[in-house]
Design a protein around this motif. Structure first.
Motif, PDB file in Angstrom:
ATOM      1  N   ALA A 111       0.823  -1.214   0.000  1.00 30.75           N
ATOM      2  CA  ALA A 111       0.000   0.000   0.000  1.00 30.75           C
ATOM      3  C   ALA A 111       0.856   1.262   0.000  1.00 30.75           C
ATOM      4  CB  ALA A 111      -0.940   0.004   1.211  1.00 30.75           C
ATOM      5  N   ALA A 112       2.011   1.210   0.624  1.00 31.44           N
ATOM      6  CA  ALA A 112       2.879   2.392   0.689  1.00 31.44           C
ATOM      7  C   ALA A 112       3.436   2.773  -0.679  1.00 31.44           C
ATOM      8  CB  ALA A 112       4.029   2.154   1.670  1.00 31.44           C
ATOM      9  N   THR A 113       3.452   1.822  -1.609  1.00 29.23           N
ATOM     10  CA  THR A 113       4.006   2.094  -2.936  1.00 29.23           C
ATOM     11  C   THR A 113       2.944   1.915  -4.021  1.00 29.23           C
ATOM     12  OG1 THR A 113       4.827  -0.184  -2.985  1.00 29.23           O
ATOM     13  CG2 THR A 113       6.387   1.556  -2.313  1.00 29.23           C
ATOM     14  N   LEU A 135      -6.298  11.043 -15.512  1.00 30.23           N
ATOM     15  CA  LEU A 135      -6.230  10.396 -14.207  1.00 30.23           C
ATOM     16  C   LEU A 135      -5.021   9.478 -14.067  1.00 30.23           C
ATOM     17  CD1 LEU A 135      -7.370  10.006 -11.413  1.00 30.23           C
ATOM     18  CD2 LEU A 135      -9.003   8.355 -12.351  1.00 30.23           C
ATOM     19  N   ALA A 136      -4.658   8.737 -15.110  1.00 26.01           N
ATOM     20  CA  ALA A 136      -3.486   7.848 -15.012  1.00 26.01           C
ATOM     21  C   ALA A 136      -2.231   8.666 -14.716  1.00 26.01           C
ATOM     22  CB  ALA A 136      -3.323   7.039 -16.294  1.00 26.01           C
ATOM     23  N   ALA A 137      -2.074   9.787 -15.399  1.00 24.99           N
ATOM     24  CA  ALA A 137      -0.910  10.648 -15.161  1.00 24.99           C
ATOM     25  C   ALA A 137      -0.955  11.224 -13.745  1.00 24.99           C
ATOM     26  CB  ALA A 137      -0.871  11.767 -16.192  1.00 24.99           C
ATOM     27  N   ARG A 138      -2.131  11.622 -13.302  1.00 26.20           N
ATOM     28  CA  ARG A 138      -2.264  12.190 -11.956  1.00 26.20           C
ATOM     29  C   ARG A 138      -1.946  11.143 -10.888  1.00 26.20           C
ATOM     30  NH1 ARG A 138      -7.776  14.857  -9.567  1.00 26.20           N
ATOM     31  NH2 ARG A 138      -7.084  14.899  -7.414  1.00 26.20           N
ATOM     32  N   LEU A 139      -2.407   9.909 -11.100  1.00 24.03           N
ATOM     33  CA  LEU A 139      -2.092   8.820 -10.170  1.00 24.03           C
ATOM     34  C   LEU A 139      -0.585   8.593 -10.092  1.00 24.03           C
ATOM     35  CD1 LEU A 139      -4.900   6.271 -11.054  1.00 24.03           C
ATOM     36  CD2 LEU A 139      -4.222   6.841  -8.706  1.00 24.03           C
ATOM     37  N   LEU A 140       0.053   8.526 -11.245  1.00 20.66           N
ATOM     38  CA  LEU A 140       1.490   8.282 -11.301  1.00 20.66           C
ATOM     39  C   LEU A 140       2.266   9.406 -10.629  1.00 20.66           C
ATOM     40  CD1 LEU A 140       3.470   6.191 -12.379  1.00 20.66           C
ATOM     41  CD2 LEU A 140       3.420   7.384 -14.579  1.00 20.66           C
ATOM     42  N   ASP A 141       1.878  10.644 -10.890  1.00 25.92           N
ATOM     43  CA  ASP A 141       2.543  11.786 -10.258  1.00 25.92           C
ATOM     44  C   ASP A 141       2.352  11.773  -8.740  1.00 25.92           C
ATOM     45  OD1 ASP A 141       3.490  12.725 -12.691  1.00 25.92           O
ATOM     46  OD2 ASP A 141       1.939  14.264 -12.890  1.00 25.92           O
ATOM     47  N   ALA A 142       1.133  11.501  -8.287  1.00 25.71           N
ATOM     48  CA  ALA A 142       0.857  11.498  -6.847  1.00 25.71           C
ATOM     49  C   ALA A 142       1.630  10.388  -6.142  1.00 25.71           C
ATOM     50  CB  ALA A 142      -0.643  11.348  -6.595  1.00 25.71           C
ATOM     51  N   LEU A 143       1.640   9.211  -6.753  1.00 22.33           N
ATOM     52  CA  LEU A 143       2.354   8.094  -6.136  1.00 22.33           C
ATOM     53  C   LEU A 143       3.847   8.384  -6.066  1.00 22.33           C
ATOM     54  CD1 LEU A 143       2.593   5.280  -4.931  1.00 22.33           C
ATOM     55  CD2 LEU A 143       2.740   4.396  -7.282  1.00 22.33           C
ATOM     56  N   THR A 144       4.449   8.834  -7.150  1.00 22.63           N
ATOM     57  CA  THR A 144       5.888   9.066  -7.126  1.00 22.63           C
ATOM     58  C   THR A 144       6.261  10.204  -6.182  1.00 22.63           C
ATOM     59  OG1 THR A 144       5.775  10.402  -9.148  1.00 22.63           O
ATOM     60  CG2 THR A 144       6.305   8.047  -9.404  1.00 22.63           C
ATOM     61  N   ALA A 145       5.413  11.207  -6.063  1.00 22.73           N
ATOM     62  CA  ALA A 145       5.680  12.293  -5.107  1.00 22.73           C
ATOM     63  C   ALA A 145       5.685  11.753  -3.678  1.00 22.73           C
ATOM     64  CB  ALA A 145       4.651  13.406  -5.266  1.00 22.73           C
ATOM     65  N   VAL A 186       6.166   8.547  -2.698  1.00 26.02           N
ATOM     66  CA  VAL A 186       7.295   7.639  -2.489  1.00 26.02           C
ATOM     67  C   VAL A 186       8.603   8.414  -2.414  1.00 26.02           C
ATOM     68  CG1 VAL A 186       8.582   5.681  -3.457  1.00 26.02           C
ATOM     69  CG2 VAL A 186       6.080   5.672  -3.514  1.00 26.02           C
ATOM     70  N   ALA A 187       8.743   9.480  -3.190  1.00 23.82           N
ATOM     71  CA  ALA A 187       9.954  10.305  -3.127  1.00 23.82           C
ATOM     72  C   ALA A 187      10.129  10.911  -1.741  1.00 23.82           C
ATOM     73  CB  ALA A 187       9.907  11.398  -4.190  1.00 23.82           C
ATOM     74  N   THR A 188       9.037  11.372  -1.171  1.00 19.35           N
ATOM     75  CA  THR A 188       9.089  11.974   0.157  1.00 19.35           C
ATOM     76  C   THR A 188       9.447  10.935   1.219  1.00 19.35           C
ATOM     77  OG1 THR A 188       7.466  13.636  -0.458  1.00 19.35           O
ATOM     78  CG2 THR A 188       7.731  13.215   1.901  1.00 19.35           C
ATOM     79  N   GLU A 189       8.885   9.740   1.084  1.00 20.73           N
ATOM     80  CA  GLU A 189       9.063   8.714   2.113  1.00 20.73           C
ATOM     81  C   GLU A 189      10.308   7.852   1.920  1.00 20.73           C
ATOM     82  OE1 GLU A 189       5.360   6.579   2.005  1.00 20.73           O
ATOM     83  OE2 GLU A 189       4.224   8.283   2.783  1.00 20.73           O
ATOM     84  N   GLY A 208      14.782   8.251 -15.185  1.00 17.42           N
ATOM     85  CA  GLY A 208      15.512   8.911 -14.125  1.00 17.42           C
ATOM     86  C   GLY A 208      16.769   9.556 -14.669  1.00 17.42           C
ATOM     87  N   PRO A 209      17.486  10.285 -13.849  1.00 19.98           N
ATOM     88  CA  PRO A 209      17.063  10.637 -12.495  1.00 19.98           C
ATOM     89  C   PRO A 209      15.913  11.650 -12.522  1.00 19.98           C
ATOM     90  CG  PRO A 209      19.097  11.763 -13.043  1.00 19.98           C
ATOM     91  CD  PRO A 209      18.769  10.876 -14.204  1.00 19.98           C
ATOM     92  N   LEU A 210      15.045  11.537 -11.536  1.00 23.35           N
ATOM     93  CA  LEU A 210      13.914  12.452 -11.435  1.00 23.35           C
ATOM     94  C   LEU A 210      14.376  13.788 -10.882  1.00 23.35           C
ATOM     95  CD1 LEU A 210      11.261  10.018  -9.917  1.00 23.35           C
ATOM     96  CD2 LEU A 210      11.607  10.609 -12.312  1.00 23.35           C
ATOM     97  N   ALA A 211      13.863  14.862 -11.457  1.00 26.43           N
ATOM     98  CA  ALA A 211      14.190  16.206 -10.970  1.00 26.43           C
ATOM     99  C   ALA A 211      13.574  16.387  -9.592  1.00 26.43           C
ATOM    100  CB  ALA A 211      13.685  17.267 -11.936  1.00 26.43           C
ATOM    101  N   ARG A 212      14.259  17.030  -8.742  1.00 25.45           N
ATOM    102  CA  ARG A 212      13.764  17.247  -7.364  1.00 25.45           C
ATOM    103  C   ARG A 212      13.039  18.569  -7.281  1.00 25.45           C
ATOM    104  NH1 ARG A 212      14.296  13.037  -3.759  1.00 25.45           N
ATOM    105  NH2 ARG A 212      15.844  11.684  -4.569  1.00 25.45           N
TER     106      ARG A 212
END
Length: 179
Positions: free
Chosen positions: A58-60, A103-113, A115-118, A175-179
């Motif tokens: 669930a965390a990812t 929505l698919a793009a929004r889901l992907l952006d939200a999830l990666t944001a 996971v990046a934080t955590e 990657g690498p993803l921009a911060r």
């Protein structure tokens, strides 16, 4: 039209603010299985695996809910044990009624944001079957939004699948993803 194809349409209506994106719970497992089954494009895993996914990963992973709380999209993934800065995206699905709204793009952006934080995410990986241009476009647009490059290599060739002829799975490393 797949979720990713619909996200590329230029005549789309934006997602209503009433759609929320959050971590899935075990109770979402059945809905994720139905969304995958109804997608018409995803390899559908057992219903049991979606229940486990919602419990153990669930965390990812992320689920999108409409104003009534119904699951209308999801993305599942996991952080690779041997590469803790890498999220492997397993599946992305969007309900047919919600397609064409990004929505698919929004889901992907939200999830990666999240996971990046955590977890200190630096790279996203996914596998895409050759010819699935919708998924290729979804992840290419993700890379562009995040200032990253895309590298491609065959992860599993046709001979590696024990259940007969299978298209190769091409790994897309972003990657690498921009911060």
């Amino acid at each position: 039209m797949t979720a990713a194809q619909a996200d590329l349409r230029t005549d789309r209506t934006e997602i209503p603010d009433a759609v929320s994106i959050e971590r899935p719970a075990v109770a979402d497992g059945a809905a994720l299985w139905r969304l995958a089954k109804d997608s018409g494009t995803l390899d559908v895993n057992s219903s049991y695996s979606y229940l486990l996914w919602c419990r153990d990963f669930a965390a990812t992973s992320a689920v999108a809910r409409d104003a009534d709380g119904e699951a209308v999209g999801f993305v599942t993934g996991y952080v690779r044990p041997d590469r803790p800065g890498t999220l492997l995206v397993w599946q992305v699905a969007v309900d047919a009624r919600q397609r064409g709204r990004g929505l698919a793009a929004r889901l992907l952006d939200a999830l990666t944001a999240r996971v990046a934080t955590e977890s200190g995410l630096t790279t996203v990986e996914t596998t895409i079957t050759p010819g699935n241009t919708a998924s290729e476009r979804l992840f290419a647009s993700f890379a562009k939004r995040h200032g990253a490059r895309v590298e491609r290599e065959v992860l599993f060739g046709t001979a590696e699948f024990p259940d007969g002829p299978h298209d190769p799975e091409v790994l897309h490393r972003i990657g690498p993803l921009a911060r």
